[in-house]
Structures are given as structure tokens and as C-alpha cells.
Design a protein around this motif. Sequence first.
Motif, PDB file in Angstrom:
ATOM      1  N   LEU A  39       0.821  -1.214   0.000  1.00  0.00           N
ATOM      2  CA  LEU A  39       0.000   0.000   0.000  1.00  0.00           C
ATOM      3  C   LEU A  39       0.853   1.261   0.000  1.00  0.00           C
ATOM      4  O   LEU A  39       0.499   2.256  -0.657  1.00  0.00           O
ATOM      5  CB  LEU A  39      -0.952   0.003   1.198  1.00  0.00           C
ATOM      6  CG  LEU A  39      -2.112  -0.986   1.114  1.00  0.00           C
ATOM      7  CD1 LEU A  39      -2.897  -0.978   2.399  1.00  0.00           C
ATOM      8  CD2 LEU A  39      -2.991  -0.680  -0.075  1.00  0.00           C
ATOM      9  N   ILE A  40       1.959   1.250   0.716  1.00  0.00           N
ATOM     10  CA  ILE A  40       2.866   2.408   0.704  1.00  0.00           C
ATOM     11  C   ILE A  40       3.413   2.647  -0.702  1.00  0.00           C
ATOM     12  O   ILE A  40       3.460   3.783  -1.180  1.00  0.00           O
ATOM     13  CB  ILE A  40       4.017   2.216   1.709  1.00  0.00           C
ATOM     14  CG1 ILE A  40       3.484   2.336   3.128  1.00  0.00           C
ATOM     15  CG2 ILE A  40       5.124   3.229   1.478  1.00  0.00           C
ATOM     16  CD1 ILE A  40       4.485   1.967   4.189  1.00  0.00           C
ATOM     17  N   LEU A  41       3.792   1.574  -1.389  1.00  0.00           N
ATOM     18  CA  LEU A  41       4.291   1.723  -2.760  1.00  0.00           C
ATOM     19  C   LEU A  41       3.215   2.275  -3.688  1.00  0.00           C
ATOM     20  O   LEU A  41       3.487   3.135  -4.530  1.00  0.00           O
ATOM     21  CB  LEU A  41       4.802   0.383  -3.287  1.00  0.00           C
ATOM     22  CG  LEU A  41       6.069  -0.154  -2.643  1.00  0.00           C
ATOM     23  CD1 LEU A  41       6.420  -1.521  -3.224  1.00  0.00           C
ATOM     24  CD2 LEU A  41       7.225   0.807  -2.837  1.00  0.00           C
ATOM     25  N   VAL A  42       1.981   1.803  -3.532  1.00  0.00           N
ATOM     26  CA  VAL A  42       0.877   2.288  -4.368  1.00  0.00           C
ATOM     27  C   VAL A  42       0.609   3.765  -4.088  1.00  0.00           C
ATOM     28  O   VAL A  42       0.423   4.556  -5.027  1.00  0.00           O
ATOM     29  CB  VAL A  42      -0.394   1.431  -4.133  1.00  0.00           C
ATOM     30  CG1 VAL A  42      -1.611   2.065  -4.781  1.00  0.00           C
ATOM     31  CG2 VAL A  42      -0.188   0.017  -4.655  1.00  0.00           C
ATOM     32  N   ILE A  43       0.603   4.158  -2.824  1.00  0.00           N
ATOM     33  CA  ILE A  43       0.376   5.571  -2.470  1.00  0.00           C
ATOM     34  C   ILE A  43       1.465   6.459  -3.053  1.00  0.00           C
ATOM     35  O   ILE A  43       1.186   7.520  -3.618  1.00  0.00           O
ATOM     36  CB  ILE A  43       0.299   5.734  -0.938  1.00  0.00           C
ATOM     37  CG1 ILE A  43      -1.017   5.153  -0.418  1.00  0.00           C
ATOM     38  CG2 ILE A  43       0.417   7.196  -0.532  1.00  0.00           C
ATOM     39  CD1 ILE A  43      -1.088   5.066   1.092  1.00  0.00           C
TER      40      ILE A  43
END
Length: 58
Positions: A39-43
Motif C-alpha cells: 500500500l505504501i508503494l501504491v500511495i
Amino acid sequence: MSDPSTQPTQTPDLEEPKFGFNDYAERLNGRAAMIGFLLILVIEYLTGQGLLSWLGLQ
């Protein structure tokens, strides 16, 4: 020493506890960490900002 014939022949079938430090908890923590990292990478990809900038800490 005790006589080998007096030793148990079967291991009790005990249910794995669902709390504390055990394999279930470690597996769950690992999965949660993988989802959080993804999720951090997607954000970062969608916003064009790093995590600290997105949180307003930088």
C-alpha cells in the motif's frame, strides 16, 4: 530410568493457541506487513510523493 512400555504412545491433539507468540500470530503479522508495504508503494506511485511527505512530516 522408567520402563519404555510405560511411555505414552500417542501425542495429544491440542489446538494451536490464537494469541501470544506462535506460528499463527507470526504468519498474520507477516501478511499484514506485506500488505502495508504494498500500500505504501501504491500511495507513493499514485501521489508522486514519498510517505513522509504524504503524511505531512517532511
